[in-house]
Design a protein around this motif. Sequence first.
Motif, PDB file in Angstrom:
ATOM      1  N   LYS A  35       1.465  26.005 -37.485  1.00  0.00           N
ATOM      2  CA  LYS A  35       1.073  27.294 -36.486  1.00  0.00           C
ATOM      3  C   LYS A  35       2.212  28.174 -36.749  1.00  0.00           C
ATOM      4  O   LYS A  35       1.956  29.477 -37.429  1.00  0.00           O
ATOM      5  N   ALA A  36       3.056  28.144 -36.697  1.00  0.00           N
ATOM      6  CA  ALA A  36       5.165  28.324 -36.917  1.00  0.00           C
ATOM      7  C   ALA A  36       5.069  28.860 -38.109  1.00  0.00           C
ATOM      8  O   ALA A  36       5.750  29.893 -38.203  1.00  0.00           O
ATOM      9  N   ARG A  37       5.077  28.199 -39.311  1.00  0.00           N
ATOM     10  CA  ARG A  37       4.832  28.426 -40.621  1.00  0.00           C
ATOM     11  C   ARG A  37       4.190  29.724 -41.075  1.00  0.00           C
ATOM     12  O   ARG A  37       4.272  30.487 -42.014  1.00  0.00           O
ATOM     13  N   ASP A  39       2.783  32.220 -38.937  1.00  0.00           N
ATOM     14  CA  ASP A  39       3.011  33.337 -38.529  1.00  0.00           C
ATOM     15  C   ASP A  39       3.389  33.464 -39.307  1.00  0.00           C
ATOM     16  O   ASP A  39       3.870  35.250 -39.079  1.00  0.00           O
ATOM     17  N   GLN A  40       4.887  33.260 -39.903  1.00  0.00           N
ATOM     18  CA  GLN A  40       5.725  34.069 -40.702  1.00  0.00           C
ATOM     19  C   GLN A  40       5.433  34.516 -41.758  1.00  0.00           C
ATOM     20  O   GLN A  40       5.935  35.277 -41.897  1.00  0.00           O
TER      21      GLN A  40
END
Length: 158
Positions: A35-37, A39-40
């Motif tokens: 999810k963190a990647r 969101d970029q």
Amino acid sequence: MVRPTLRHVSAACLLGLTVAACSPTIETRGNLAEKARLDQIRPGVSTRDDVAVTLGTPSTVGTFDENTWYYIGARTEKTAFFQPEVVERKVVVVRFDENGTVADIQELDQSAGQQVELVERTTPTAGRDMNFIEQMLGNIGRFSGGQGGVRQPGMPRR
């Protein structure tokens, strides 16, 4: 003080091996984007190069549309000798516009998939089934060039 005997040590080793065999083996296959990647990546801002740097190369590119990239990944757990069980499956679809900028990003999970039933039918063929012995004995003398052999076209008869 109780002294451990060979029986106690053997039982402890057997119990340890049993517990170790029952612990699941977790495997990740493909590109399971976090999810963190994801969101970029910003639609309208991020480019193909940005997506490639953030998520890596895609698992596949759209067959009929090169502007669609697919990132496919799954995580499975396998316990002992049982079949692996899919714990997580995700497909990330990234669509680009004509300029190479991200137009849309979509996440699909297991609930978006469909079960496909396999057909167990077989295609009938001409001929008959032969076992191993029949196959081996059926070839004896076939290629020896004698009277019982198969003559090649254009070769004279003996």
